[in-house]
Scaffold this motif. Structure first.
Motif, PDB file in Angstrom:
ATOM      1  N   ILE A  23      35.600  97.815  -2.063  1.00  8.23           N
ATOM      2  CA  ILE A  23      34.879  96.740  -1.357  1.00  8.23           C
ATOM      3  C   ILE A  23      35.119  95.410  -2.051  1.00  8.23           C
ATOM      4  O   ILE A  23      35.409  94.397  -1.412  1.00  8.23           O
ATOM      5  CB  ILE A  23      33.371  97.070  -1.269  1.00  8.23           C
ATOM      6  N   HIS A  24      35.017  95.389  -3.380  1.00  2.69           N
ATOM      7  CA  HIS A  24      35.268  94.165  -4.141  1.00  2.69           C
ATOM      8  C   HIS A  24      36.707  93.691  -3.939  1.00  2.69           C
ATOM      9  O   HIS A  24      36.953  92.498  -3.679  1.00  2.69           O
ATOM     10  CB  HIS A  24      35.024  94.405  -5.630  1.00  2.69           C
ATOM     11  N   ALA A  25      37.663  94.621  -4.041  1.00  3.00           N
ATOM     12  CA  ALA A  25      39.074  94.270  -3.904  1.00  3.00           C
ATOM     13  C   ALA A  25      39.369  93.749  -2.498  1.00  3.00           C
ATOM     14  O   ALA A  25      40.150  92.803  -2.323  1.00  3.00           O
ATOM     15  CB  ALA A  25      39.948  95.484  -4.221  1.00  3.00           C
ATOM     16  N   ALA A  26      38.751  94.362  -1.496  1.00  2.00           N
ATOM     17  CA  ALA A  26      38.965  93.930  -0.115  1.00  2.00           C
ATOM     18  C   ALA A  26      38.446  92.522   0.099  1.00  2.00           C
ATOM     19  O   ALA A  26      39.107  91.689   0.740  1.00  2.00           O
ATOM     20  CB  ALA A  26      38.270  94.906   0.841  1.00  2.00           C
ATOM     21  N   ALA A  27      37.277  92.233  -0.427  1.00  4.25           N
ATOM     22  CA  ALA A  27      36.694  90.897  -0.279  1.00  4.25           C
ATOM     23  C   ALA A  27      37.592  89.851  -0.938  1.00  4.25           C
ATOM     24  O   ALA A  27      37.857  88.782  -0.358  1.00  4.25           O
ATOM     25  CB  ALA A  27      35.294  90.858  -0.878  1.00  4.25           C
ATOM     26  N   LEU A  28      38.066  90.141  -2.141  1.00 10.07           N
ATOM     27  CA  LEU A  28      38.941  89.205  -2.839  1.00 10.07           C
ATOM     28  C   LEU A  28      40.240  88.973  -2.074  1.00 10.07           C
ATOM     29  O   LEU A  28      40.715  87.841  -1.950  1.00 10.07           O
ATOM     30  CB  LEU A  28      39.258  89.724  -4.243  1.00 10.07           C
ATOM     31  N   ALA A  29      40.823  90.051  -1.537  1.00  4.80           N
ATOM     32  CA  ALA A  29      42.078  89.924  -0.791  1.00  4.80           C
ATOM     33  C   ALA A  29      41.886  89.092   0.468  1.00  4.80           C
ATOM     34  O   ALA A  29      42.724  88.240   0.796  1.00  4.80           O
ATOM     35  CB  ALA A  29      42.600  91.318  -0.423  1.00  4.80           C
ATOM     36  N   LEU A  30      40.794  89.307   1.177  1.00  6.88           N
ATOM     37  CA  LEU A  30      40.525  88.549   2.396  1.00  6.88           C
ATOM     38  C   LEU A  30      40.319  87.064   2.094  1.00  6.88           C
ATOM     39  O   LEU A  30      40.793  86.197   2.835  1.00  6.88           O
ATOM     40  CB  LEU A  30      39.290  89.120   3.104  1.00  6.88           C
ATOM     41  N   ILE A  31      39.618  86.775   1.004  1.00  8.32           N
ATOM     42  CA  ILE A  31      39.395  85.385   0.611  1.00  8.32           C
ATOM     43  C   ILE A  31      40.712  84.714   0.249  1.00  8.32           C
ATOM     44  O   ILE A  31      40.974  83.572   0.638  1.00  8.32           O
ATOM     45  CB  ILE A  31      38.403  85.311  -0.568  1.00  8.32           C
ATOM     46  N   GLU A  32      41.561  85.444  -0.488  1.00  5.72           N
ATOM     47  CA  GLU A  32      42.847  84.870  -0.892  1.00  5.72           C
ATOM     48  C   GLU A  32      43.741  84.619   0.326  1.00  5.72           C
ATOM     49  O   GLU A  32      44.449  83.609   0.389  1.00  5.72           O
ATOM     50  CB  GLU A  32      43.561  85.807  -1.869  1.00  5.72           C
ATOM     51  N   GLU A  33      43.682  85.510   1.318  1.00  6.51           N
ATOM     52  CA  GLU A  33      44.542  85.393   2.496  1.00  6.51           C
ATOM     53  C   GLU A  33      44.016  84.388   3.522  1.00  6.51           C
ATOM     54  O   GLU A  33      44.786  83.629   4.113  1.00  6.51           O
ATOM     55  CB  GLU A  33      44.679  86.759   3.170  1.00  6.51           C
ATOM     56  N   GLY A  34      42.712  84.412   3.747  1.00  8.20           N
ATOM     57  CA  GLY A  34      42.176  83.614   4.842  1.00  8.20           C
ATOM     58  C   GLY A  34      41.051  82.671   4.496  1.00  8.20           C
ATOM     59  O   GLY A  34      40.468  82.047   5.387  1.00  8.20           O
ATOM     60  N   GLY A  35      40.702  82.582   3.217  1.00  9.83           N
ATOM     61  CA  GLY A  35      39.617  81.704   2.820  1.00  9.83           C
ATOM     62  C   GLY A  35      38.265  82.390   2.859  1.00  9.83           C
ATOM     63  O   GLY A  35      38.135  83.550   3.258  1.00  9.83           O
ATOM     64  N   PHE A  36      37.254  81.644   2.471  1.00 12.12           N
ATOM     65  CA  PHE A  36      35.897  82.169   2.312  1.00 12.12           C
ATOM     66  C   PHE A  36      35.381  82.837   3.580  1.00 12.12           C
ATOM     67  O   PHE A  36      34.810  83.928   3.556  1.00 12.12           O
ATOM     68  CB  PHE A  36      34.976  81.017   1.897  1.00 12.12           C
ATOM     69  N   ASP A  37      35.575  82.192   4.726  1.00 12.86           N
ATOM     70  CA  ASP A  37      34.986  82.681   5.975  1.00 12.86           C
ATOM     71  C   ASP A  37      35.662  83.947   6.490  1.00 12.86           C
ATOM     72  O   ASP A  37      35.117  84.621   7.382  1.00 12.86           O
ATOM     73  CB  ASP A  37      35.051  81.590   7.046  1.00 12.86           C
ATOM     74  N   ALA A  38      36.838  84.280   5.969  1.00 15.17           N
ATOM     75  CA  ALA A  38      37.531  85.484   6.416  1.00 15.17           C
ATOM     76  C   ALA A  38      36.870  86.759   5.903  1.00 15.17           C
ATOM     77  O   ALA A  38      37.050  87.839   6.473  1.00 15.17           O
ATOM     78  CB  ALA A  38      38.990  85.453   5.964  1.00 15.17           C
ATOM     79  N   ALA A  39      36.079  86.629   4.847  1.00 11.46           N
ATOM     80  CA  ALA A  39      35.463  87.809   4.219  1.00 11.46           C
ATOM     81  C   ALA A  39      34.127  88.133   4.886  1.00 11.46           C
ATOM     82  O   ALA A  39      33.060  87.992   4.294  1.00 11.46           O
ATOM     83  CB  ALA A  39      35.282  87.574   2.725  1.00 11.46           C
TER      84      ALA A  39
END
Length: 203
Positions: A23-39
């Motif tokens: 869950i932590h890794a997924a949130a970080l990856a989404l933020i890196e790819e699409g920014g804060f709102d992507a998570a």
């Protein structure tokens, strides 16, 4: 971290720990790819390959996930800062400012998601603000030890001076990373000059 966003369940079994890690890794990856709102919680659960219901077993909401992430990153930065400042003997305010900003910058470059988390979530989450304020207080303690304890500033120096210096440091990095994912070195260098001059005015 507030009670409302504190983890609902502390994982103890290996499978639960692994789910939280994903869950932590997924949130970080989404933020890196699409920014804060992507998570979003849905996107995080999908990326982590867990159900939304499973995610909510551990975290009350998205803010709880982000607070856990930024809290962990802040702990790493705090340790790194304390170690780096203790390992280097500085003989001037300028040298202290150099080490302080360079350590921050190195951490930001190595952990790009932290920049997004730190500068976006702190304005949206009361829990993150609590963690950030505690972090800022620890940074002031470190600055005081180096500058005042090291005789670079007088013992009568008001801690508010150091708090202002730290807030200036925060704004410098926010400006440097606002539109550049690897930071704007020219802005950071200008910030070093500004911080040095400000602190030297209180010698």
């Amino acid at each position: 971290m507030t009670d409302a966003t504190r983890p609902r369940r502390i994982p103890s079994q290996t499978r639960s720990i692994e789910r939280v890690r994903r869950i932590h890794a997924a949130a970080l990856a989404l933020i890196e790819e699409g920014g804060f709102d992507a998570a979003t919680t849905t996107a995080i659960a999908e990326r982590a390959q867990v159900s939304v219901a499973t995610l909510y077993q551990f975290f009350a909401n998205r803010e709880a996930i982000l607070e856990a992430l930024i809290g962990g990153q802040i702990e790493i930065l705090d340790r790194r800062m304390a170690e780096d400042m203790a390992a280097v003997r500085v003989d001037s305010v300028a040298a202290a400012v150099e080490v302080f900003l360079d350590t921050h910058n190195a951490h930001y470059l190595e952990h790009p998601q932290f920049v997004v988390l730190y500068y976006r979530s702190r304005y949206r989450s009361r829990g993150v603000n609590v963690d950030v304020q505690a972090h800022m207080d620890r940074m002031v303690d470190i600055i005081e030890t180096v500058l005042v304890g090291g005789g670079l500033l007088p013992h009568s120096t008001d801690r508010r001076v150091l708090h202002v210096a730290l807030e200036l440091c925060d704004r410098i990095f926010e400006m440097a990373y606002r539109s550049n994912p690897t930071g704007d070195d020219a802005i950071i260098n200008e910030g070093k000059i500004a911080l040095t001059r400000y602190l030297e005015a209180h010698r």
